[in-house]
Design a protein around this motif. Sequence first.
Motif, PDB file in Angstrom:
ATOM      1  N   THR A   1       0.714  -1.091  -0.157  1.00 21.30           N
ATOM      2  CA  THR A   1      -0.139  -0.076   0.025  1.00 21.30           C
ATOM      3  C   THR A   1       0.795   1.159   0.092  1.00 21.30           C
ATOM      4  O   THR A   1       1.814   1.276   0.930  1.00 21.30           O
ATOM      5  CB  THR A   1      -0.832   0.139   1.436  1.00 21.30           C
TER       6      THR A   1
ATOM      7  N   GLN B   1       1.134   5.579   4.152  1.00 20.17           N
ATOM      8  CA  GLN B   1       0.362   6.451   4.571  1.00 20.17           C
ATOM      9  C   GLN B   1       1.130   7.572   5.356  1.00 20.17           C
ATOM     10  O   GLN B   1       2.336   7.462   5.749  1.00 20.17           O
ATOM     11  CB  GLN B   1      -0.768   5.872   5.545  1.00 20.17           C
ATOM     12  N   ASP B   2       0.770   8.783   6.087  1.00 23.38           N
ATOM     13  CA  ASP B   2       1.283   9.622   6.666  1.00 23.38           C
ATOM     14  C   ASP B   2       1.738   9.323   8.010  1.00 23.38           C
ATOM     15  O   ASP B   2       2.750   9.934   8.571  1.00 23.38           O
ATOM     16  CB  ASP B   2       0.798  11.011   6.562  1.00 23.38           C
TER      17      ASP B   2
ATOM     18  N   GLY C   1      -8.850   7.538   6.444  1.00 20.13           N
ATOM     19  CA  GLY C   1      -7.478   7.962   5.900  1.00 20.13           C
ATOM     20  C   GLY C   1      -6.569   6.949   5.551  1.00 20.13           C
ATOM     21  O   GLY C   1      -5.472   6.656   5.647  1.00 20.13           O
ATOM     22  N   ARG C   2      -7.284   5.871   4.625  1.00 19.88           N
ATOM     23  CA  ARG C   2      -6.576   4.552   3.807  1.00 19.88           C
ATOM     24  C   ARG C   2      -5.880   3.895   5.188  1.00 19.88           C
ATOM     25  O   ARG C   2      -4.996   3.147   5.113  1.00 19.88           O
ATOM     26  CB  ARG C   2      -5.469   5.161   3.200  1.00 19.88           C
TER      27      ARG C   2
ATOM     28  N   CYS D   1      -1.245   1.919   9.920  1.00 15.45           N
ATOM     29  CA  CYS D   1      -1.034   3.330   9.132  1.00 15.45           C
ATOM     30  C   CYS D   1      -2.243   3.853   8.754  1.00 15.45           C
ATOM     31  O   CYS D   1      -3.225   3.287   8.278  1.00 15.45           O
ATOM     32  CB  CYS D   1      -0.169   2.723   8.105  1.00 15.45           C
ATOM     33  N   SER D   2      -2.141   5.075   8.695  1.00 14.94           N
ATOM     34  CA  SER D   2      -3.271   6.130   8.377  1.00 14.94           C
ATOM     35  C   SER D   2      -2.865   7.362   7.983  1.00 14.94           C
ATOM     36  O   SER D   2      -1.723   7.556   8.460  1.00 14.94           O
ATOM     37  CB  SER D   2      -4.424   6.153   9.430  1.00 14.94           C
ATOM     38  N   ASP D   3      -3.507   8.227   7.323  1.00 11.50           N
ATOM     39  CA  ASP D   3      -3.122   9.366   6.892  1.00 11.50           C
ATOM     40  C   ASP D   3      -3.612  10.204   8.305  1.00 11.50           C
ATOM     41  O   ASP D   3      -3.017  11.584   8.169  1.00 11.50           O
ATOM     42  CB  ASP D   3      -3.924  10.113   5.549  1.00 11.50           C
TER      43      ASP D   3
ATOM     44  N   ARG E   1       5.904   9.808   6.952  1.00  6.22           N
ATOM     45  CA  ARG E   1       6.609   8.705   6.029  1.00  6.22           C
ATOM     46  C   ARG E   1       7.976   8.999   5.548  1.00  6.22           C
ATOM     47  O   ARG E   1       8.060  10.228   5.355  1.00  6.22           O
ATOM     48  CB  ARG E   1       5.561   8.214   4.980  1.00  6.22           C
TER      49      ARG E   1
ATOM     50  N   GLN F   1       3.683   8.960  -5.462  1.00 11.25           N
ATOM     51  CA  GLN F   1       4.033   9.697  -4.128  1.00 11.25           C
ATOM     52  C   GLN F   1       5.308  10.607  -4.512  1.00 11.25           C
ATOM     53  O   GLN F   1       6.310   9.775  -4.986  1.00 11.25           O
ATOM     54  CB  GLN F   1       4.343   8.808  -3.186  1.00 11.25           C
TER      55      GLN F   1
END
Length: 369
Positions: free
Chosen positions: A16, A19-20, A81-82, A133-135, A166, A174
Amino acid sequence: PATVPFHGARQAGIATPAQDRLCFASFDVAATTDRAALAALLRTWTAAAEAMTRGAGVPGHPGDLQSPPDDTGEAAGLTPGRLTITVGYGPSLFDDRFGLKGRRPSALKPLPYLPREDLDATASDGDLCVQACSDDPQVAFHAVRNLRRLAFGVLNPRWMELGFGRTSSTSPSQATPRNLMGFKDGTRNIDTTDAALMDQHVWIGAEEPQRWIRGGSYLVSRKIRMLLEAWDRDSLGDQQQVFGRDKSSGAPLTGRAERDTPDFTAKADGTYVIAADAHIRLAAHENNKGLRILRRGYSYTDGIDPVTGDLLGGLFFIAYMKDPGQFVTLQRVLGQHDKLNEYIEHVSGGLFATPPGLAAGQDWASQLF
Ligand code: HEM
């Protein structure tokens, strides 16, 4: 889209796009937990992780006023947030306690001692890990908090890390982020959309006799402190020599654009343009018999050292690979020769086997046992 599918051939959170934010936790199975209790928890975790990934609360008995709420609530109304929730199993899980000896992935053995390291055992390893992990930082924290809550009495928390920013791009869509040393990080990382490269370096394949772990991967984590006060006093020229790259553009010192291929043979005035001990020279696949890993790390901070007043922070390094030997090979070289070593210190670490993904209706218990 705001959500990443929970089910699939692979666990989400590896290929994936990074994410941030990160919340990472490690657990040990409690002494009183037996095989049935561990299996029951893994079924509960599967249902909870699936629900949280699509933005729903932990399932249970909504509206029951006599019990604590099923979900702690702080992610209500936030978009996921993914969010991805990735589980992994440490070498210590595959012992007599749960009859898992015969299920141990062949390469899942404690890592050897590596050069210059003095890792804090209490903040390292563990029987199980969860990478969320999520934004949105609150969504990532909420996921780990609720899995921890569901595990009361079954698992004991061992350590936890929060990551912000990240430090690796894992997909060409990205832009390359910067680490706390101010350098672009992830430029020559594996592109996770390249299926052939992922099969070659990241996913466990048919070479593994334990069929159940095929399609999974190994996760190596390292909390790497950066000695930021010393770094911030170093000259720009020396900082660029440490990595072998231009700080502003990210280009190799032998090129002009970020994605130019480094020329490790180029010399000026009789010495290498990319120094003999530059990080990218020592880590590059060209100089390691083609060896690569997928880096997926985050910056972290623990605030200020109360004694010295120095910043406590650095890189929470996470990498995925089809065999932990890939990390060992690289770190043996880096730990001995990397010019970066003057400015970093490995604090703690972990090794976990991350199983393949779950099909709809499958759960982590039936996959493991
Ligand atoms: C490349 C930073 C630790 C493996 C890079 C690059 C930077 C960087 C700025 C160049 C851009 C890129 O291609 O991503 C750091 C920092 C570290 C660290 C700040 C510690 C605080 C590690 C460790 C490993 C590692 C522990 C593995 C054991 C690599 C690899 C590359 C790389 C494989 C790609 C080299 C190439 O092919 O050009 N790192 N790194 N790094 N790093 Fe690190």
